[in-house]
Scaffold this active site. Structure first.
Site, PDB file in Angstrom:
ATOM      1  N   GLY A   1       8.982  63.557  84.759  1.00 47.28           N
ATOM      2  CA  GLY A   1       8.720  62.786  83.560  1.00 47.28           C
ATOM      3  C   GLY A   1       9.671  61.618  83.486  1.00 47.28           C
ATOM      4  O   GLY A   1      10.670  61.568  84.216  1.00 47.28           O
TER       5      GLY A   1
ATOM      6  N   THR B   1       9.171  70.460  80.368  1.00 45.38           N
ATOM      7  CA  THR B   1       9.405  69.076  80.802  1.00 45.38           C
ATOM      8  C   THR B   1       9.278  68.138  79.602  1.00 45.38           C
ATOM      9  O   THR B   1      10.098  67.231  79.420  1.00 45.38           O
ATOM     10  CB  THR B   1       8.409  68.674  81.912  1.00 45.38           C
TER      11      THR B   1
ATOM     12  N   ASP C   1      27.989  63.481  77.955  1.00 46.65           N
ATOM     13  CA  ASP C   1      26.724  63.149  77.294  1.00 46.65           C
ATOM     14  C   ASP C   1      26.929  62.614  75.881  1.00 46.65           C
ATOM     15  O   ASP C   1      25.964  62.276  75.199  1.00 46.65           O
ATOM     16  CB  ASP C   1      25.783  64.367  77.275  1.00 46.65           C
TER      17      ASP C   1
ATOM     18  N   HIS D   1      12.216  68.355  77.228  1.00 44.98           N
ATOM     19  CA  HIS D   1      13.330  67.580  77.790  1.00 44.98           C
ATOM     20  C   HIS D   1      13.110  66.076  77.574  1.00 44.98           C
ATOM     21  O   HIS D   1      13.989  65.380  77.054  1.00 44.98           O
ATOM     22  CB  HIS D   1      13.421  67.905  79.286  1.00 44.98           C
ATOM     23  N   GLU D   2      11.930  65.588  77.934  1.00 44.69           N
ATOM     24  CA  GLU D   2      11.668  64.141  77.830  1.00 44.69           C
ATOM     25  C   GLU D   2      11.733  63.661  76.385  1.00 44.69           C
ATOM     26  O   GLU D   2      12.193  62.557  76.109  1.00 44.69           O
ATOM     27  CB  GLU D   2      10.320  63.797  78.460  1.00 44.69           C
TER      28      GLU D   2
END
Ligand SMILES: [Zn+2]
Length: 455
Positions: free
Chosen positions: A212, A258, A289, A261-262
């Site tokens: 992604g 996914t 981060d 996360h994206e």
């Protein structure tokens, strides 16, 4: 000669072993984006870190605690399926597409609403940091022109295989197959819809390509991106949650994480290890981060590590939070966001954030009046309609909320669902003046909205 052959054989077996142990699933494409914007502004990462720090501080000061317990925002989502017919067939055609969409919506709403059942696997050392983002997603049921949509905008490409596209010299051309459709991405108004392009981004095998790639809403203002590029590119083989039947998925990417996360990237999160090639504090190039309550971590994790997994001594004894959605672990191991991450995401959807407008357009998730009452994942029956002084709502699953809205989407009244019947409820509609309304019925994992008419 024999010795040389042995050396070669040893070398080859070593090479083979190395390749095997390094075999990874395709990764998120954030590094591609980072390489491009590093050229535009080498200080961008530290600026974004400062922004994240400020968001966490504000959140603490305003609320006295990290967690937001009352407010919840809902964001409309549309899936642009940009695949060729062979690929569409491979995932089960239109039925397969709908199955992926339905399962994907459930996954992201559970993950973002702190309702994922697999949270039981979070180690007790991290359990207190299992947080609710306060962000939920609804599937678009109205196109920008007001007509109905299942939430799937299917753009069928020719069967001739398109190669994944390299970035061009201007560094803004990160759209893959999507851009081949007459040069357009077919973006729906990015101020109203969160656009997701489901593409073939695998590069023909499972170890290359991307899972992604997300262009976050702050990119147009900060880096001059076209607003129509804002959104998520999702590999069609890492989309939705695996169920029965022939459903090709990339190994480790079949639980819908996914997109969880994206969407983290979409709401301004970066990777939990800081994208610094494995550096720990004291190492050259070390970055974090920018989130205070995620542990310091060396490199990304793959597969499913065993707790505790310590990659930097600074985070001993508990080590990496490899179950955080912003790591690269397999879907089955990803289970949580932290309050610090939530603070950053909440800042993004707050009234000063770049994706705020998305939270103000939930009416695009309502089915238009022309659509039959039974359409949707959780069927309900409304009788009579049109109505005069009362309506009956029949349902199979117990609703969590029932609301009557006006044509502007404002709530006229809400039913207390704690005392309604198990299969039916009667609503007194005497107070309503004649006209058009919308009845919104919220279930645990779905929402239905239908046009109703008071005579
Ligand atoms: Zn990522």
């Amino acid at each position: 000669m024999q010795a040389t052959t042995k050396v070669i054989a040893l070398f080859l077996s070593f090479l083979f072993f190395s390749i095997n142990t390094r075999a990874k699933k395709p990764s998120c494409g954030a590094h591609l984006l980072h390489a491009i914007i590093n050229k535009k502004d080498p200080s961008w990462f530290s600026k974004q870190t400062a922004k994240r720090q400020a968001a966490q501080l504000n959140y603490q000061n305003k609320q006295g605690a990290f967690m937001k317990t009352t407010a919840q925002v809902t964001i409309p989502v549309v899936y642009h399926i940009v695949l060729n017919q062979n690929q569409i067939n491979a995932i089960g055609g239109i039925a397969g597409i709908q199955k992926r969409i339905d399962s994907q919506m459930i996954v992201i709403n559970r993950d973002y609403g702190r309702r994922n059942a697999d949270s039981t696997t979070i180690p007790s050392a991290f359990k207190a940091r299992y947080a609710n983002t306060g962000i939920q997603f609804c599937l678009a049921h109205r196109k920008p022109d007001g007509t109905s949509t299942s939430g799937a905008d299917i753009i069928t490409l020719p069967n001739t295989t398109k190669k994944i596209e390299e970035t061009n010299t201007s560094g803004q051309d990160l759209f893959y197959d999507a851009k081949f459709t007459n040069g357009a991405f077919n973006t729906w108004d990015p101020s109203q819809y969160l656009n997701i392009w489901v593409c073939n981004a695998s590069l023909g095998n499972d170890t290359n390509g991307i899972l992604g790639l997300t262009v976050p809403p702050y990119f147009p203002n900060t880096f001059g991106y076209n607003p129509n590029e804002v959104g998520v590119i999702l590999n069609y083989r890492a989309w939705g949650k695996r169920s029965t039947g022939f459903e090709p998925y990339i190994s480790g990417c079949d639980k819908g994480r996914t997109l969880s996360h994206e969407l983290g990237h979409y709401f301004n999160l970066e990777h939990i290890w800081g994208d610094d090639n494995g550096a720990c504090p004291g190492d050259a190039g070390y970055t974090d981060d920018g989130i205070n309550d995620t542990p310091i971590q060396g490199a990304e994790n793959y597969g499913c590590p065993t707790f505790p997994s310590v990659s930097c001594t600074a985070s001993a004894p508990n080590g990496d939070m490899f179950m955080n959605y912003m790591d690269y672990s397999d879907d089955i191991c990803l289970t949580m966001f932290t309050p610090g991450q939530v603070a950053v995401m909440q800042a993004e959807v707050a009234s000063t954030g770049e994706s705020y407008s998305l939270t103000q357009n939930n009416n695009v998730c309502y089915w238009p009046a022309s659509v039959a009452n039974t359409q949707g994942t959780t069927a309900i029956e409304i009788v009579p309609n049109p109505f005069s002084h009362q309506i009956n709502i029949n349902y199979a699953e117990q609703p969590l909320a029932i609301r009557v809205l006006n044509t502007l989407g404002a709530i006229v009244f809400e039913i207390n669902t704690t005392s309604i019947g198990t299969n039916t409820t009667l609503i007194n509609t005497t107070p309503l003046t004649s006209g058009i309304y919308y009845l919104q019925v919220q279930f645990k994992e779905a929402m239905q909205t239908h046009k109703i008419i008071k005579e």
